[in-house]
Every structure is written in structure tokens, then in C-alpha cells.
Design an enzyme around this catalytic site. Sequence first.
Site, PDB file in Angstrom:
ATOM      1  N   HIS A   1       0.588  -5.150  -5.758  1.00 43.24           N
ATOM      2  CA  HIS A   1      -0.240  -4.588  -4.681  1.00 43.24           C
ATOM      3  C   HIS A   1      -0.341  -3.062  -4.809  1.00 43.24           C
ATOM      4  O   HIS A   1      -0.064  -2.301  -3.874  1.00 43.24           O
ATOM      5  CB  HIS A   1       0.331  -4.963  -3.308  1.00 43.24           C
ATOM      6  CG  HIS A   1      -0.710  -4.963  -2.229  1.00 43.24           C
ATOM      7  ND1 HIS A   1      -0.748  -5.884  -1.215  1.00 43.24           N
ATOM      8  CD2 HIS A   1      -1.772  -4.147  -2.008  1.00 43.24           C
ATOM      9  CE1 HIS A   1      -1.766  -5.641  -0.410  1.00 43.24           C
ATOM     10  NE2 HIS A   1      -2.405  -4.582  -0.882  1.00 43.24           N
TER      11      HIS A   1
ATOM     12  N   ARG B   1      -7.265 -10.115  -0.679  1.00 43.53           N
ATOM     13  CA  ARG B   1      -6.027 -10.396   0.048  1.00 43.53           C
ATOM     14  C   ARG B   1      -5.441 -11.712  -0.441  1.00 43.53           C
ATOM     15  O   ARG B   1      -6.171 -12.640  -0.787  1.00 43.53           O
ATOM     16  CB  ARG B   1      -6.276 -10.479   1.554  1.00 43.53           C
ATOM     17  CG  ARG B   1      -6.438  -9.149   2.263  1.00 43.53           C
ATOM     18  CD  ARG B   1      -5.124  -8.376   2.278  1.00 43.53           C
ATOM     19  NE  ARG B   1      -5.231  -7.101   2.986  1.00 43.53           N
ATOM     20  CZ  ARG B   1      -5.502  -5.944   2.408  1.00 43.53           C
ATOM     21  NH1 ARG B   1      -5.734  -5.906   1.093  1.00 43.53           N
ATOM     22  NH2 ARG B   1      -5.546  -4.821   3.100  1.00 43.53           N
TER      23      ARG B   1
ATOM     24  N   GLU C   1       4.226 -11.340   0.126  1.00 39.36           N
ATOM     25  CA  GLU C   1       4.602 -10.108  -0.572  1.00 39.36           C
ATOM     26  C   GLU C   1       5.837  -9.515   0.090  1.00 39.36           C
ATOM     27  O   GLU C   1       5.878  -9.419   1.322  1.00 39.36           O
ATOM     28  CB  GLU C   1       3.443  -9.098  -0.541  1.00 39.36           C
ATOM     29  CG  GLU C   1       2.216  -9.587  -1.278  1.00 39.36           C
ATOM     30  CD  GLU C   1       1.000  -8.690  -1.105  1.00 39.36           C
ATOM     31  OE1 GLU C   1       0.005  -8.909  -1.813  1.00 39.36           O
ATOM     32  OE2 GLU C   1       1.028  -7.784  -0.236  1.00 39.36           O
TER      33      GLU C   1
END
Length: 326
Positions: A299, A249, A277
Site C-alpha cells: 500500500h 481498494r 492490511e
Amino acid sequence: MTARLRLKILKRKGENMKIVCLDAATLGSDADLSEIASLGEFESYEMTESAQTAQRLAGAGVVITNKVLITDEIMAQTALKLICVSATGTNNIDMQAAQARGIAVKNVAGYSTNSVVQQTFASLFALTNALGYYADYGSSGKWYESEIFTHINAPISEIYGKEFGVIGLGQIGEKVARIAAAFGANVRYYSTSGANDNGEFARVSLDALLRACDIISIHAPLNEKTAGLIGEAELAKMKEGAILMNFGRGGIVDEEALARAVDERGLRVALDVLQTEPMRADHPLLRVKNRRNVVITPHIAWASIEARKRLIKMIAQNIRDFMSGK
């Protein structure tokens, strides 16, 4: 009336439970949601702003969300019985409020292990084998101009014999460790929880792992033990030219300090997650001098075709299980 009893009454009356998906775009434009749609009255939205959430959930018994926040305030304005998170983490749900209101919360786990592991090594190979440079050289026609049969202007390194460290030896981290070992790397790990005691690989302190390893791969969740785990002091302990990868993460690694380490110490970096993000336009890693040392993907490690199909099937099963009283 309990949620389970109400569902049984609904089924006897032949009524459909209303199911709303708030951010279907996060599942991919090719996602097939027909299995979920067959379970009730289904509404799907590509994306949902926070101001739209309560209105879109009017009359819904089930919500499917990936990143849209389901707060206590939202719960108070709806008749939700089940919150389905289309991911493993539940940090976008007010879990205490859901429990207090008797709303079930179901996530999905294990669906993306193979996908994340594969992307980990794809990114690693991009760095060790300079794939971007050589693919451009070959496909651009520059090879035609070569006076010899080969072209070796960007260094290629092997995984074999390297010291390979894994931070977070859960299901994904353990599989990464085994594949690294299959390539001939010497594997060790740091347990972020302190509870993992895997006898297959050497467990070491974070300090020892940082100082010893040529390649370090992070596969840990973001929590109070991992937030800011790798900062400027930790990066300074790594070998010059070492590789650091983060598939856990964003927020585990200090990205400002990481960008400086790329330029000042030649660290090579592969990231699939960032603290913010989508990526900030002014992100420091976009300004590093040697862009070949940085691989950033948006991602997508979790998102193979197969993983997303498993994810949707698991969401559908979670809804079926709830409706049947499981």
C-alpha cells in the site's frame, strides 16, 4: 456556542488550539509535521490503539487521523471541533455522528494522483519486462557466466497494441488511461458508478472489458457497487495470461479466487491493496506456484515523497481554513 465562535474567542484570548496526530507513522518516518505544529499546541503519536484514543484526545480541538477510528463514542468523550483525515477516504469516521455533534470533517483529495499512476506502471513493467528476474540475473553476477551477450530466459512483452482496460475512470484512472494510450495500447473503461461518460475512451460493460483486455487496472473506491466486483466468475472471463492490477481498494477483488486463477489460468497480478492490511501470514497469493506472476507492494502507491509533502500541506491548510472560519 458554535465551534466557529469558540475558535474566534480562543484566538482573541491568545490561546492555542490543541492538535493531536494519532498515527504519524502512517505518514512516513521522514514526514515533517512542523507546519502543522506551528498552528497550535501539537502532540503527535506514532500509532494509537483504540483503547488509547479518547485519553490522547483529552483537551484536543483538532485530531489528525489516517486509520484510527473516530466513533460517536470517542466524540462523546472529547471536545473535538475538527477531524482531519490524512487521506481521501473517510470510512474511519462516523460521519453521521460528526454532523450531529457539529464537528467538521476535512479530508484531502488529489494529492497522490501522480504517485499512484507512476506506481501503477512501475508494477506493470515489473510484470511485462520481468524486472525482478533480470535485475537479479545482472546484479548477482550470473551474466558473467553467459557465453553470449544477452540472456532471454524470461519472456518480455510490450504494452503497444495491447487491449488495456481501466475499471474506475476517475482522476487517477483517466491519467492511467492516457499514459497507456501513449504507449500505443487500445484503451477502454468500465464506469463503476455508471455516471462517468468520458468521450476520450470507449466505455464498455464489465463483461466486455474482462473478455477483451490483456491488461486491466482497477482504480475505483470500495463501496456497495465495487465490493466483490471481481470474483471467481469474473476472473474466469479474462484471457489466459492476462494482467490484473488493483490500485483501488482491497475488497474489490476476491483474493482467494485470484490466487487460484494465477496457478490455473496463468493470470499475472499486481496489487498494492489487500482486503486485510497488513497482509495475512497465510495469504493465498503467498502460496502460488509461479511467484514471478505476482507483484505485491505494501500500500505504497500513494506515498511518494512529493505526495506526502502535498498531503501534509493540505492538512495544515484545512486546519488554517477552519480556524479562520472558512
